[in-house]
Design an enzyme around this catalytic site. Structure first.
Site, mmCIF file in Angstrom:
data_model
loop_
_atom_site.group_PDB
_atom_site.id
_atom_site.type_symbol
_atom_site.label_atom_id
_atom_site.label_comp_id
_atom_site.label_asym_id
_atom_site.label_seq_id
_atom_site.Cartn_x
_atom_site.Cartn_y
_atom_site.Cartn_z
ATOM 1 N N ASP A 1 0.876 -1.166 0.000
ATOM 2 C CA ASP A 1 0.000 0.000 0.000
ATOM 3 C C ASP A 1 0.912 1.214 0.000
ATOM 4 O OD1 ASP A 1 -1.655 2.135 0.511
ATOM 5 O OD2 ASP A 1 -2.587 1.276 2.297
ATOM 6 N N ASN B 1 3.991 5.880 -10.105
ATOM 7 C CA ASN B 1 2.839 5.842 -10.999
ATOM 8 C C ASN B 1 1.516 5.539 -10.300
ATOM 9 O OD1 ASN B 1 1.416 5.153 -13.735
ATOM 10 N ND2 ASN B 1 1.276 3.270 -12.533
ATOM 11 N N TYR C 1 -8.654 14.546 -7.671
ATOM 12 C CA TYR C 1 -7.690 13.970 -8.603
ATOM 13 C C TYR C 1 -6.792 15.046 -9.210
ATOM 14 C CZ TYR C 1 -5.905 11.189 -12.523
ATOM 15 O OH TYR C 1 -5.092 10.545 -13.425
ATOM 16 N N LYS D 1 -2.684 15.594 -8.795
ATOM 17 C CA LYS D 1 -1.774 15.558 -9.930
ATOM 18 C C LYS D 1 -0.994 16.864 -10.068
ATOM 19 C CE LYS D 1 -2.477 11.360 -11.333
ATOM 20 N NZ LYS D 1 -1.387 10.365 -11.323
ATOM 21 N N THR E 1 -6.945 3.069 -20.686
ATOM 22 C CA THR E 1 -6.630 2.137 -19.597
ATOM 23 C C THR E 1 -7.918 1.760 -18.871
ATOM 24 O OG1 THR E 1 -6.296 3.877 -17.950
ATOM 25 C CG2 THR E 1 -4.387 3.244 -19.276
#
Length: 252
Positions: A64, A91, A157, A161, A192
């Site tokens: 984790d 990543n 998100y 980023k 993806t």
């Protein structure tokens, strides 16, 4: 593209699927040994089978990346197996979609814990290893095109980023005297599993494809050579760079 990564050990966080697995293939094909750090053991095992079938030396640690003790143990296990780590690809990430007014603090923290805290912990552990070892190293911090533009329903998100860009820039400056290179990968729309729901939205696909000059989304395999390039130890003067791979989206 001829990049020689023979004898190098590269950690890929979140490397058991999607862009992470594709980058693992990319650097592995150039001779690197791959260590996947990711939470789900079954998916780790599936990724290892795929990498090993391609002739790539690989291992995995169920980790984790948002847990400080897990990350430290993952580094210990990886170094015990390979003797060293030469490159870290930070990543691992998760996505979340919700109207900003409906985003609660728990969800905000869940996303930032994986995307930002996890990258902090992993890059810090790698930095400690590189500095102690005294032979340099490299990191690839994976951000996102959304960090430049924002996106409705993507507050947590996008914020995470953007934070990764700041983290990558700072590490590039601070770790340069130790011979450690740090670059930031900013991928564009890529097919993806994480964004399957977006690709099922025909209106969204038309809009994003029209905005992309090459008129399509990327396939994960198109990041094989990108990862190998960024991991190339011969590029000793290449650090602090934001490498945008988006089919021209950001300039259109």
């Amino acid at each position: 593209m001829m990049v020689d990564l023979t004898g190098r050990t590269i950690v890929v966080t979140g490397g058991n699927s999607g862009l992470g697995l594709s980058m693992a293939h990319g650097v592995g094909r150039q001779g690197a040994a791959i260590a996947i750090w990711s939470r789900t053991k079954t998916r780790n095992d599936e990724a290892l089978a795929e990498l090993r079938e391609a002739g790539i030396e690989s291992s995995a640690v169920a980790c984790d990346t948002g847990d400080e003790l897990d990350v430290a143990e993952a580094m210990r296990e990886t170094v015990a197996r390979y003797g060293k780590v030469d490159c870290l690809i930070a990543n691992a990430g998760i996505a979340s979609t919700a109207p900003f007014v409906d985003t609660d603090l728990e969800e905000w923290h869940r996303v930032l814990r994986t995307n930002l805290d996890g990258s902090f912990l992993c890059t810090r552990e790698a930095a400690r290893h590189f500095v102690e070892r005294g032979e340099g190293g490299s990191m690839i911090v994976v951000s996102s095109m959304i960090a430049r533009y924002g996106g409705a329903g993507q507050a947590a998100y996008t914020t995470s980023k953007n934070g990764l860009i700041g983290l990558g820039r700072t590490l590039a400056v601070e770790l340069a005297p130790h011979g450690v290179r740090v670059n930031i990968l900013i991928p564009g729309w890529t097919a993806t599993a994480m964004n399957t729901h977006l690709r099922e939205d025909e209106k969204f696909m038309r809009a994003t494809t029209r905005r992309t000059p090459v008129r399509r989304w990327a396939e994960p395999e198109e990041f094989h050579e990108v990862a190998a390039f960024l991991a190339d130890p011969a590029l000793t003067f290449h650090t602090g760079n934001e490498v945008v791979v988006d089919g021209g989206y950001t300039i259109f």
